[in-house]
Design an enzyme around this catalytic site. Sequence first.
Site, PDB file in Angstrom:
ATOM      1  N   GLY A   1      12.183 -15.919  87.013  1.00 25.74           N
ATOM      2  CA  GLY A   1      11.698 -14.947  86.039  1.00 25.74           C
ATOM      3  C   GLY A   1      10.213 -14.673  86.131  1.00 25.74           C
ATOM      4  N   ILE A   2       9.572 -14.561  84.977  1.00 30.54           N
ATOM      5  CA  ILE A   2       8.150 -14.244  84.923  1.00 30.54           C
ATOM      6  C   ILE A   2       7.325 -15.323  85.612  1.00 30.54           C
ATOM      7  CG2 ILE A   2       6.180 -14.020  83.359  1.00 30.54           C
ATOM      8  CD1 ILE A   2       8.097 -12.632  81.369  1.00 30.54           C
TER       9      ILE A   2
ATOM     10  N   ARG B   1      15.423 -14.139  65.468  1.00 27.40           N
ATOM     11  CA  ARG B   1      14.474 -14.852  66.324  1.00 27.40           C
ATOM     12  C   ARG B   1      13.568 -15.746  65.460  1.00 27.40           C
ATOM     13  NH1 ARG B   1      17.533 -13.514  69.498  1.00 27.40           N
ATOM     14  NH2 ARG B   1      17.281 -12.296  71.422  1.00 27.40           N
TER      15      ARG B   1
ATOM     16  N   TYR C   1      11.884 -18.872  67.210  1.00 28.59           N
ATOM     17  CA  TYR C   1      11.192 -18.331  68.380  1.00 28.59           C
ATOM     18  C   TYR C   1       9.929 -17.591  67.948  1.00 28.59           C
ATOM     19  CZ  TYR C   1      10.272 -15.488  72.539  1.00 28.59           C
ATOM     20  OH  TYR C   1       9.684 -14.887  73.619  1.00 28.59           O
TER      21      TYR C   1
ATOM     22  N   PRO D   1      16.236 -14.074  84.047  1.00 29.96           N
ATOM     23  CA  PRO D   1      17.479 -14.816  83.813  1.00 29.96           C
ATOM     24  C   PRO D   1      17.715 -15.089  82.332  1.00 29.96           C
ATOM     25  CG  PRO D   1      16.350 -15.708  85.710  1.00 29.96           C
ATOM     26  CD  PRO D   1      15.399 -14.716  85.078  1.00 29.96           C
TER      27      PRO D   1
END
Length: 250
Positions: free
Chosen positions: A18-19, A145, A148, A184
Amino acid sequence: MGRRLEGKIAVCTAAGQGIGRRVAERFLEEGARVYATDLDAEKLKGLEALGEVDTAVLDVTDGRAVGSYMKTVDTPDILFNCAGFVHHGTVLDCDDKDWDFSFDLNVTSMHRTISALLPRMLENGGGSIINMSSAASSIKAAPNRYVYMATKAAVIGLTRSIAIDFIRKGIRCNAICPGTIESPSLEARISALGEEVGGVEKARAMFVERQPIGRIGTPDEIADLAVYLGSDESRFTTGTTQVIDGGWSL
């Protein structure tokens, strides 16, 4: 190809996919020597083809492991903190275990890496610390979220605190706050949502629809920003929350 990070040393966490992977690749392409870590050694393969890299398995939730590993790396000019986890749900879906794990991985891991490396960076005359936050934080509310968003808002506070405390000692600290980015992690969330809404394509369309720019972002676009923040081009930039979200937070 530019060499905007020529001669610099970078430490990158969660560099396997990913990033994190794309940022590690771009750092190498731009001339940096990179210490790339991830939980999965297999995911770090291939980086050596791009430049001078040292790879290692590292669990950033293990304080002793972080401390021991950071003693083995050369003093970095750049620290890129990318490790993170997206918990799905409201406060009613978040028990103490979920809360503790999310904060440990998303926030405390950054405290560990910064605490381990900052003294040496100060002795070396400074450097750039780049922390991955999110547009889903104190910047923009997102449903389901809960923990998060709490962690990513904390990352912004952590970033600004480091920036103000060491602004006259050569340390710059900035947060990147992406919107929806191909990764992902996103694919897993799309798959999970697809089970609820009647298909993966419908779920993907829902993610795209919330982006005013009309598409999902790419790891390359985040890596471009990370290179800027790691380079001397951003030498007057510190304590910022760099929103890169396709207009989602407008």
